[in-house]
Scaffold this active site. Structure first.
Site, PDB file in Angstrom:
ATOM      1  N   CYS A 387      46.604  22.097  29.017  1.00 32.85           N
ATOM      2  CA  CYS A 387      46.452  20.971  29.939  1.00 32.85           C
ATOM      3  C   CYS A 387      44.992  20.842  30.412  1.00 32.85           C
ATOM      4  O   CYS A 387      44.165  20.339  29.672  1.00 32.85           O
ATOM      5  CB  CYS A 387      47.440  21.097  31.096  1.00 32.85           C
ATOM      6  N   HIS A 518      52.360  21.461  28.374  1.00 30.62           N
ATOM      7  CA  HIS A 518      52.450  22.897  28.703  1.00 30.62           C
ATOM      8  C   HIS A 518      53.468  23.568  27.786  1.00 30.62           C
ATOM      9  O   HIS A 518      54.652  23.637  28.140  1.00 30.62           O
ATOM     10  CB  HIS A 518      52.889  23.076  30.150  1.00 30.62           C
ATOM     11  N   GLU A 520      54.029  26.520  27.376  1.00 21.77           N
ATOM     12  CA  GLU A 520      54.579  27.744  27.987  1.00 21.77           C
ATOM     13  C   GLU A 520      55.951  27.516  28.626  1.00 21.77           C
ATOM     14  O   GLU A 520      56.736  28.441  28.783  1.00 21.77           O
ATOM     15  CB  GLU A 520      53.604  28.328  29.016  1.00 21.77           C
TER      16      GLU A 520
HETATM   17  N1  GLN Z   1      44.252  18.449  36.598  1.00 26.92           N
HETATM   18  C1  GLN Z   1      44.568  17.935  35.314  1.00 26.92           C
HETATM   19  C2  GLN Z   1      45.330  16.627  35.379  1.00 26.92           C
HETATM   20  O1  GLN Z   1      45.874  16.286  36.392  1.00 26.92           O
HETATM   21  C3  GLN Z   1      45.334  18.954  34.510  1.00 26.92           C
HETATM   22  C4  GLN Z   1      46.663  19.283  35.078  1.00 26.92           C
HETATM   23  C5  GLN Z   1      47.199  20.598  34.588  1.00 26.92           C
HETATM   24  O2  GLN Z   1      46.470  21.428  34.068  1.00 26.92           O
HETATM   25  N2  GLN Z   1      48.489  20.806  34.752  1.00 26.92           N
HETATM   26  O3  GLN Z   1      45.408  15.906  34.413  1.00 26.92           O
END
Ligand code: GLN
Length: 551
Positions: A387, A518, A520
């Site tokens: 992400c 994600h 994970e």
């Molecule tokens: N802060 C970033 C976004 O909002 C990534 C979010 C995250 O890593 N879950 O897109």
């Protein structure tokens, strides 16, 4: 009709109630029943999405997009199933529903009260989840510790449900703690006795007590707990600290827990099948070859100890992939803020076989993360960006390879010029109106995979579904330039508009890959996530080449 097992925590938090509940669910599942697991969090937040991970640990994201406590992740990993949003509630979500009903005149002009209206809402949520999941068994973990003011509502709902359905359909389990104070030199059962008493005061008598302790509970202590807490000695289960959480269901079975539960719920014994699980635990124990992974993050808590709760699903996903390949992962925690202050420290990254930049928010620690990514790219160390870790991989590439000076993400410079990562259009409204709760791009979305890429080698198929939690995305304006400069967007949303996976070609780097989602959140011991498996394969290869170089 479903059978319900309530799990309450006694003495204190942090003794593994979530894992104990997952383990209970697992051993019942191993008897061929359809099991589902509910978590109740007594806080007033409507969901876990607005909470700071440093304080509360990871925000887990369900398929549906609901943001929850990390225990939902434990349930899914242990049971190897996907749970629906109906399986999670908080004080906030329950009251929100009751208040909405009241505003809609659904209580027919009655005075709306905590008992019975709010307790009924809790009971209905539980029984509806049982129906939705077509469950034979439902475990319900009541968060917090018995005696907490905010737990009372849920303990009361549990008491009422037992009254309604009878004791052969509703079971109460208490997880107590049995300390071993050095000055005394023996295990003390008093704190558990008092916790059981607090539960009794609320009208709930524990049927089974799981005694958490450093070492196994001896027979004398079991007898004492049984006598003072009003249960049979066999219903006191020893739960010593364990090297791996995945061993805990097997430990419970040493004390015949699933048999006792079935007996108490008036069910005949059934054959047990825990073979797959036992095999995995064997792999955990036998994994010898160590691989070193550096995790660069910032939610490590504020105390003297490193708290890794914020990254629990990432840690577990690494373990699933590594242990299934006979490898023992050693994960080091590196505070990106520290790398930022002292660049010389970057050379510590040399010792790792793989580097991960997991999800995150905001600008703190960003420089350190960007330096790390550059280091991993230039030194060809396997890199996995999750992400934010993917977005920053794009920022680094844009700055140092594509040559876009000051390339950045709008999260750090909202009005900046060269925003290679920008706010998604639908997010602009929510931020303008200060609507932060549950407004990100959340939950499972389809992703198309490009053949001939590392992503395709990982998944082995053209379409996958993974879970998201973000507001920003790769800016479409820069896609063509990034591709020309060497980035492969190997995963895209079905309409081709959102970049879901970015990677470097193998000729350039052995494994440099980032996912906007994600991976994970969908990994489990019996089904490791394919992206993590591929990363661990690269990590293992890198580890071997390093040894060859030294030797
Ligand atoms: N802060 C970033 C976004 O909002 C990534 C979010 C995250 O890593 N879950 O897109």
């Amino acid at each position: 009709m479903a059978k319900y097992i309530f799990v309450f925590g006694g003495v204190m938090s942090g003794i593994g109630k979530g894992v104990a509940t997952s383990s209970i669910a697992k051993i019942i599942q191993s008897r061929g029943y359809r099991v589902t697991a509910i978590k109740i969090d007594p806080y007033v937040n409507v969901d876990a999405g607005t909470m700071n991970p440093t304080e509360h640990g990871e925000v887990f994201v369900m398929d549906s997009g609901l943001e929850t406590d990390q225990d939902m992740g434990n349930y899914e990993r242990f049971l190897n199933i996907t749970l629906p949003r109906e399986n999670y509630m908080t004080t906030g979500s329950v009251y929100k529903k009751v208040i909405e009903r009241e505003r809609n005149l659904e209580y027919n002009g009655k005075c709306v009260q905590i008992i019975p209206h709010v307790t009924n809402e809790v009971i209905d949520t539980i029984t509806n989840a049982a129906k939705k999941n077509k469950a034979d068994f439902v475990t319900i973990e009541v968060g917090g510790t018995t005696g907490d003011y905010e737990n009372d509502l849920f303990t009361e709902a549990a008491r009422q449900l037992r009254l309604r359905l009878g004791k052969e359909n509703v079971l109460f389990v208490m997880i107590g703690y049995v300390p071993f104070p050095n000055i005394v030199g023996e295990m003390k059962t008093k704190p558990t006795q008092q916790a059981v008493r607090a539960l009794n005061a609320a009208g709930v008598q524990a049927d089974i007590i799981i005694a958490r302790s450093e070492n196994p509970i001896d027979e004398r202590r079991k007898e004492k707990i049984a006598l003072f807490c009003n249960i049979e000695t066999e219903a006191v289960i020893s739960a010593p600290d364990s090297e791996s959480i995945y061993e805990i269901p097997l430990n419970f079975e040493k004390d015949h827990l699933s048999e006792i539960i079935l007996k108490k719920l008036a069910l005949k014994p059934r054959k047990k099948n825990l073979q797959d699980w036992e095999n995995f635990v064997k792999k955990v124990k036998n994994a010898k070859k160590e691989i070193k992974i550096g995790m660069i993050g910032k939610y490590f808590g504020t105390g003297d100890y490193v708290l890794t709760d914020a990254y629990i699903s990432v840690i577990e996903a690494i373990k699933h992939a590594a242990y299934n390949n006979g490898l023992r992962p050693k994960i080091d925690w590196i505070d990106s803020g520290k790398l930022e202050k002292n660049e010389k420290k970057l050379s510590i990254l040399k010792k790792y076989d793989g580097i991960i930049v997991p999800g995150g928010f905001g600008s703190r620690g960003i420089k350190g993360k960007l330096k790390t990514i550059q280091y991993a790219r230039e030194n060809k160390i396997p890199y996995l960006g999750l992400c934010y870790g993917m977005q920053l991989m794009i920022v680094e590439y844009a700055r140092n390879v594509l040559g876009v000076k000051n390339a950045n993400t709008a999260e750090i410079v909202p009005k900046g010029k060269n925003l290679v990562i920008d706010l998604m259009p639908e997010q602009k409204e929510s931020l303008k109106n200060n609507k932060y709760g549950a407004t990100m791009r959340l939950g499972s979305y389809l992703c198309k995979i490009k053949p001939g890429t590392i992503a395709y080698e990982s998944y082995g198929k053209k379409e996958v579904s993974e879970r998201h939690r973000h507001r920003y995305e790769v800016n479409p304006k820069y896609i063509a330039d990034l591709e020309k400069a060497g980035i492969i967007f190997s995963g895209k949303s079905p309409d081709g508009k959102l970049m879901e996976i970015a990677e470097l070609p193998k000729e350039k780097h052995p494994f440099m890959l980032g996912t906007q989602f994600h991976p994970e959140f969908t990994s489990s011991p019996l089904k490791p996530n394919p992206i993590f498996l591929k990363f661990i394969e690269a990590v293992s290869n890198y580890n071997k080449t390093k040894i060859e170089r030294v030797g």
